[in-house]
Design a protein around this motif. Structure first.
Motif, short mmCIF file in Angstrom:
data_model
loop_
_atom_site.label_atom_id
_atom_site.label_comp_id
_atom_site.label_asym_id
_atom_site.label_seq_id
_atom_site.Cartn_x
_atom_site.Cartn_y
_atom_site.Cartn_z
N GLU A 131 0.81 -1.21 0.00
CA GLU A 131 0.00 0.00 0.00
C GLU A 131 0.85 1.26 0.00
OE1 GLU A 131 -2.41 -0.44 3.41
OE2 GLU A 131 -3.66 -2.03 2.58
N GLU A 132 2.07 1.18 0.52
CA GLU A 132 2.88 2.38 0.70
C GLU A 132 3.55 2.85 -0.58
OE1 GLU A 132 5.67 1.57 3.73
OE2 GLU A 132 4.23 1.75 5.37
N ILE A 133 3.88 1.95 -1.50
CA ILE A 133 4.63 2.32 -2.69
C ILE A 133 3.74 3.10 -3.66
CG2 ILE A 133 5.88 1.47 -4.70
CD1 ILE A 133 6.86 -0.82 -3.01
N ASP A 134 4.17 4.28 -4.02
CA ASP A 134 3.40 5.14 -4.92
C ASP A 134 4.32 5.69 -5.99
OD1 ASP A 134 1.50 6.79 -6.05
OD2 ASP A 134 1.80 8.40 -4.59
N VAL A 135 4.05 5.35 -7.24
CA VAL A 135 4.87 5.82 -8.36
C VAL A 135 4.11 6.89 -9.14
CG1 VAL A 135 6.02 5.16 -10.51
CG2 VAL A 135 6.00 3.58 -8.57
N GLU A 162 7.88 8.16 -2.27
CA GLU A 162 8.42 8.11 -0.91
C GLU A 162 9.94 8.21 -0.88
OE1 GLU A 162 8.35 5.24 3.07
OE2 GLU A 162 7.24 4.68 1.26
N THR A 163 10.63 7.59 -1.84
CA THR A 163 12.09 7.52 -1.80
C THR A 163 12.77 8.44 -2.79
OG1 THR A 163 12.17 5.72 -3.43
CG2 THR A 163 11.93 5.10 -1.10
N GLY A 164 12.05 8.86 -3.84
CA GLY A 164 12.68 9.67 -4.88
C GLY A 164 13.46 8.87 -5.88
#
Length: 216
Positions: A131-135, A162-164
């Motif tokens: 659920e957290e990964i957003d591209v 989230e990570t860039g």
């Protein structure tokens, strides 16, 4: 290039996969990417309500007419290539990967926005990561290669919010003789530092690369 051996092995493997999956009461399948420079066969388990879980990828080198698998050597920090000499070795390699998949409960494989991820965690942790990964896709699909009614290769670039980190998505679409479209999608995630290194390495070896040709 000749794919006669590749097609024969695909047929043999389909029968073998059905047999071993029936034995262990698993619903298995395989996808075939015939149009790649090195065609490949990917094997997966598909359970009700669960995304496909891939357990083996088999590659074919059309120039040498040989099959091989790739494995990662942790001690060396690099991938190794294992050539499979005959159909018995090929079937054994797939069966061994299948048994390793059944025995390994610590590694979870999930797909997020079409991306393949492996996590050493329980189901709740995997669901949370899913659920957290957003591209956010920065470009549309850009066509890199197109051959009408046969194959299309596209790329799309995005950023993990989230990570860039950067994400490069490759979609390969193949049209079969009976006009069925097969779609294969792979994603590569990389940092800014990695991106500059990758660009430099490719630029230095562009002259050594061959063009796509599906009619050799």
């Amino acid at each position: 290039m000749s794919l006669e051996w590749f097609d024969r092995v695909c047929s043999e493997l389909e029968d073998s996969l059905d047999s071993i999956c029936d034995k262990y009461d698993e619903n298995g399948g395989m996808t075939i990417e015939r149009g790649a420079k090195h065609p490949r066969i990917e094997f997966f388990i598909e359970n009700e309500g669960v995304e496909r879980e891939y357990f083996c990828t088999l590659f074919f080198d059309p120039h040498n007419e040989e099959f091989y698998i790739e494995s990662f050597e942790p001690d060396l920090g690099q991938a190794s290539k294992v050539v499979l000499a005959d159909i018995e070795d090929i079937i054994d390699a797939v069966h061994e990967s299948f048994h390793m998949y059944l025995e390994d409960d610590s590694v979870e494989e999930v797909f997020v926005d079409g991306e393949e991820h492996f996590y050493e965690s329980d189901e709740d942790e995997v669901a949370e990561l899913f659920e957290e990964i957003d591209v956010e896709w920065e470009t549309p699909e850009v066509t890199a290669y197109f051959l009408e009614d046969e194959v299309e290769v596209t790329y799309q670039f995005g950023i993990v919010q989230e990570t860039g980190d950067g994400v490069l998505k490759r979609i390969n679409r193949i049209w079969t003789d009976d006009e069925e479209m097969l779609k294969d999608e792979t994603n590569f995630i990389f940092s800014k530092e990695e991106a500059s290194t990758i660009i430099a390495m490719i630029a230095s070896h562009m002259d050594s690369l061959s063009t796509m040709d599906y009619h050799d």
